[in-house]
Design a protein around this motif. Structure first.
Motif, PDB file in Angstrom:
ATOM      1  N   VAL A  10       3.736   9.880 -44.291  1.00  0.00           N
ATOM      2  CA  VAL A  10       3.325   9.424 -42.954  1.00  0.00           C
ATOM      3  C   VAL A  10       1.982   8.730 -43.070  1.00  0.00           C
ATOM      4  O   VAL A  10       0.958   9.366 -43.369  1.00  0.00           O
ATOM      5  N   ASN A  12      -0.727   7.132 -41.104  1.00  0.00           N
ATOM      6  CA  ASN A  12      -1.153   7.121 -39.699  1.00  0.00           C
ATOM      7  C   ASN A  12      -2.555   7.704 -39.622  1.00  0.00           C
ATOM      8  O   ASN A  12      -3.080   8.242 -40.600  1.00  0.00           O
ATOM      9  N   CYS A  20      -1.542  13.671 -31.115  1.00  0.00           N
ATOM     10  CA  CYS A  20      -0.962  12.386 -31.476  1.00  0.00           C
ATOM     11  C   CYS A  20      -1.084  12.175 -32.977  1.00  0.00           C
ATOM     12  O   CYS A  20      -1.725  12.963 -33.676  1.00  0.00           O
ATOM     13  N   SER A  21      -0.443  11.138 -33.459  1.00  0.00           N
ATOM     14  CA  SER A  21      -0.495  10.691 -34.851  1.00  0.00           C
ATOM     15  C   SER A  21      -0.076  11.791 -35.848  1.00  0.00           C
ATOM     16  O   SER A  21       0.918  12.464 -35.637  1.00  0.00           O
ATOM     17  N   SER A  25       3.191  14.413 -36.173  1.00  0.00           N
ATOM     18  CA  SER A  25       4.234  14.211 -37.190  1.00  0.00           C
ATOM     19  C   SER A  25       4.366  15.390 -38.139  1.00  0.00           C
ATOM     20  O   SER A  25       5.485  15.773 -38.517  1.00  0.00           O
ATOM     21  N   GLY A  82       2.381   4.312 -38.876  1.00  0.00           N
ATOM     22  CA  GLY A  82       1.923   4.279 -37.494  1.00  0.00           C
ATOM     23  C   GLY A  82       0.660   3.446 -37.339  1.00  0.00           C
ATOM     24  O   GLY A  82       0.610   2.287 -37.743  1.00  0.00           O
ATOM     25  N   ASP A 110       6.362   2.061 -36.843  1.00  0.00           N
ATOM     26  CA  ASP A 110       5.984   2.215 -35.435  1.00  0.00           C
ATOM     27  C   ASP A 110       4.689   1.415 -35.253  1.00  0.00           C
ATOM     28  O   ASP A 110       3.605   1.941 -35.519  1.00  0.00           O
ATOM     29  N   ILE A 112       1.876   0.614 -33.845  1.00  0.00           N
ATOM     30  CA  ILE A 112       1.027   1.111 -32.753  1.00  0.00           C
ATOM     31  C   ILE A 112      -0.133   0.137 -32.522  1.00  0.00           C
ATOM     32  O   ILE A 112      -1.097   0.104 -33.286  1.00  0.00           O
ATOM     33  N   GLY A 216       0.727  10.425 -27.403  1.00  0.00           N
ATOM     34  CA  GLY A 216       1.456  11.105 -28.461  1.00  0.00           C
ATOM     35  C   GLY A 216       2.963  11.139 -28.324  1.00  0.00           C
ATOM     36  O   GLY A 216       3.657  11.519 -29.276  1.00  0.00           O
ATOM     37  N   ASP A 219       4.553   9.098 -30.965  1.00  0.00           N
ATOM     38  CA  ASP A 219       4.498   9.736 -32.284  1.00  0.00           C
ATOM     39  C   ASP A 219       5.577  10.802 -32.422  1.00  0.00           C
ATOM     40  O   ASP A 219       6.178  10.955 -33.491  1.00  0.00           O
ATOM     41  N   SER A 222       8.918   8.692 -32.883  1.00  0.00           N
ATOM     42  CA  SER A 222       9.118   8.074 -34.199  1.00  0.00           C
ATOM     43  C   SER A 222       9.263   9.121 -35.299  1.00  0.00           C
ATOM     44  O   SER A 222       9.998   8.909 -36.276  1.00  0.00           O
ATOM     45  N   SER A 223       8.608  10.266 -35.153  1.00  0.00           N
ATOM     46  CA  SER A 223       8.733  11.339 -36.149  1.00  0.00           C
ATOM     47  C   SER A 223      10.144  11.905 -36.171  1.00  0.00           C
ATOM     48  O   SER A 223      10.716  12.162 -37.241  1.00  0.00           O
TER      49      SER A 223
END
Length: 273
Positions: A10, A12, A20-21, A25, A82, A110, A112, A216, A219, A222-223
């Motif tokens: 990941v 990000n 978030c982020s 994840s 991300g 993703d 962002i 978030g 996130d 997408s996770s």
């Protein structure tokens, strides 16, 4: 011997507070029985939706960090990208793909960059333009409507119909990705996710919108998409999974009177994911 379990890298930012982020994840991907391996792009005390935050760019550390992973000969079943914090990170991420993408590796991008028709405060126009260089590498692309418009040079307006969304996806598809989800489209009291797969009919997945938009949720979305894909689930079922999970968590978050900036209380439902 480090590759006996499924793994997702990941790429990000790390955000200490605000759900978030990477801090989203990591627990979600882990709960879905996949090892989550974070590569930080930036460090935030809390996300930019708060009045004040501490931020440091991790660009200068990323290559040395990645070099240690090379020594371990790691294999990743998935790579989820991300938030990126500098133009140089575009090149670093492309190098990461060159070193770690194999035939069986799924790349989920993703992008962002912004929301509501505007870039986020820490995001430059130059970085948004450079983001287009990563799009051809993506197997699955998950922009929101603002980001999809930025990537395709489409004038943004909030109430795009299905024909307009399809045309944006065709443009994105021509850049490389075969699977595209334009996520979190507001339709009155509902939220829609528009799914485009090359060679298939486009599908819209709809859930009732509960309360205001929260940090978030993208996130979380997408996770789940990345983990489901690595676990062999098809894209439409994965979008339905992610959408219903987020809707359920939003209802509970509203009941608990969680401040909007503090994201969604997904922790209460990790055992069900």
């Amino acid at each position: 011997m480090h590759n006996h379990q499924k793994k997702i890298a990941v790429i990000n930012d790390f955000c200490g507070f605000g759900r978030c982020s990477v801090t989203v994840s990591l627990p979600i991907i882990s709960a879905m029985k996949i090892q989550c391996c974070p590569l930080p792009t930036s460090i935030f005390s809390n996300h930019t939706g708060y009045d004040s935050f501490y931020y440091t760019d991790f660009t200068q550390h990323m290559r040395a960090y990645i070099d240690e992973w090379k020594k371990l000969n790691l294999y990743f079943d998935g790579i989820l990208v991300g938030f990126l914090g500098s133009v140089e990170q575009i090149s670093i991420v492309k190098e990461f793909f060159e070193n770690f993408k194999s035939d069986g590796t799924v790349i989920v991008l993703d992008p962002i960059m912004g929301d509501g028709g505007m870039l986020y405060p820490t995001y430059s126009g130059d970085l948004a333009e450079k983001m287009k260089q990563l799009v051809p590498h993506a197997d699955i692309l998950t922009p929101n409507l603002t980001e999809a418009c930025i990537l395709t040079g489409t004038p943004y307006h909030k109430q795009m119909d299905e024909d307009e969304l399809y045309e944006i996806c065709v443009r994105l598809n021509s850049m490389g990705p075969k699977k595209i989800i334009i996520s979190g489209i507001e339709r009155g009291e509902n939220l829609e996710n528009f799914i485009f797969e090359e060679g298939k009919r486009a599908i819209t997945v709809t859930e009732h919108k509960v309360g205001p938009c929260r940090a978030g949720t993208g996130d979380v979305f997408s996770s789940i998409i990345a983990a489901d894909t690595v676990n062999g689930k098809n894209l439409t079922d994965s979008v339905k999974h992610a959408s219903s999970f987020i809707a359920k968590v939003l209802r509970r978050t509203t009941e608990l009177l969680i401040p909007t900036q503090d994201g969604i209380c997904f922790e209460e439902f990790l055992s069900e994911i």
